[in-house]
Scaffold this motif. Sequence first.
Motif, short mmCIF file in Angstrom:
data_model
loop_
_atom_site.label_atom_id
_atom_site.label_comp_id
_atom_site.label_asym_id
_atom_site.label_seq_id
_atom_site.Cartn_x
_atom_site.Cartn_y
_atom_site.Cartn_z
N UNK A 32 -6.69 -2.97 -13.36
CA UNK A 32 -6.16 -4.34 -13.39
C UNK A 32 -4.91 -4.42 -14.27
N UNK A 33 -4.94 -3.70 -15.40
CA UNK A 33 -3.77 -3.69 -16.28
C UNK A 33 -2.58 -3.05 -15.58
N UNK A 34 -2.85 -2.01 -14.79
CA UNK A 34 -1.77 -1.33 -14.06
C UNK A 34 -1.17 -2.27 -13.00
N UNK A 38 2.75 -3.62 -13.01
CA UNK A 38 3.64 -3.41 -11.86
C UNK A 38 4.11 -4.75 -11.30
N UNK A 39 3.23 -5.75 -11.29
CA UNK A 39 3.61 -7.08 -10.83
C UNK A 39 4.68 -7.68 -11.75
N UNK A 40 4.53 -7.51 -13.04
CA UNK A 40 5.53 -8.04 -13.99
C UNK A 40 6.88 -7.37 -13.78
N UNK A 41 6.87 -6.06 -13.51
CA UNK A 41 8.12 -5.35 -13.24
C UNK A 41 8.77 -5.89 -11.97
N UNK A 42 7.99 -6.10 -10.92
CA UNK A 42 8.54 -6.62 -9.67
C UNK A 42 9.10 -8.03 -9.87
N UNK A 143 6.01 3.21 -9.11
CA UNK A 143 4.88 2.47 -9.68
C UNK A 143 3.94 1.98 -8.59
N UNK A 144 4.49 1.51 -7.47
CA UNK A 144 3.65 1.05 -6.36
C UNK A 144 2.89 2.22 -5.75
N UNK A 145 3.56 3.37 -5.59
CA UNK A 145 2.89 4.54 -5.04
C UNK A 145 1.77 5.03 -5.97
N UNK A 146 2.02 4.98 -7.29
CA UNK A 146 0.98 5.37 -8.24
C UNK A 146 -0.20 4.41 -8.17
N UNK A 199 3.10 -9.40 -2.75
CA UNK A 199 1.96 -8.58 -2.36
C UNK A 199 1.17 -8.12 -3.58
N UNK A 200 1.87 -7.77 -4.65
CA UNK A 200 1.17 -7.39 -5.88
C UNK A 200 0.43 -8.59 -6.48
#
Length: 209
Positions: A32-34, A38-42, A143-146, A199-200
Amino acid sequence: MGFPDRPRAPQGGQKPKDPQADSSVSLLPHLEAKIRQTHSLAHLLTKYAEQLLQEYVQLQGDPFGLPSFSPPRLPVAGLSAPAPSHAGLPVHERLRLDAAALAALPPLLDVVRRRQAELNPRAQRLLRRLEDAARQARALGAAVEALLAALGAANRGPRAEPPTATASAASAAGVFPAKVLGLRVCGLYREWLSRTEGDLGQLLAGGPA
């Protein structure tokens, strides 16, 4: 001399704890943290993409800045806008498409930057933003792929080749078509970042299941 104590059996019929079970339980908060990170980066990069598009338009001169200007939607080799059916796909499939688009964007942004270096050599801030955008697209795509790998939904298909046809076309194009192509690429960059953010966000709201 006493004998060593025998290991005591768990009382009350309880089974010994499985260390692997503990690690699987602790995986969910980490995942969930990941997703949140990633959502914050997007979300941040979507704002930067809007600023990039605005500055690009301002520096191209007329008719690009005119409200009545409707540029032709030139095809871009290796990348298209998100399809209308995108929203109806499962979230993991949408994220795979997001990751593929983010992987295709850096070479396109590099082409635009090189062409703008010829057309607007004094626009150093725009050139830096284009360079940053290519790097940021790579970072978000990774990050999305990870994240997909952590969810067990990684794309196992072959990675798409860089869109060299667009690079050749941009180099041979005249000034106006090159500017329109750059506008199209910057617009696609903003669209795919916004779609990835959405989507994130849905994945975050619905959980990793």
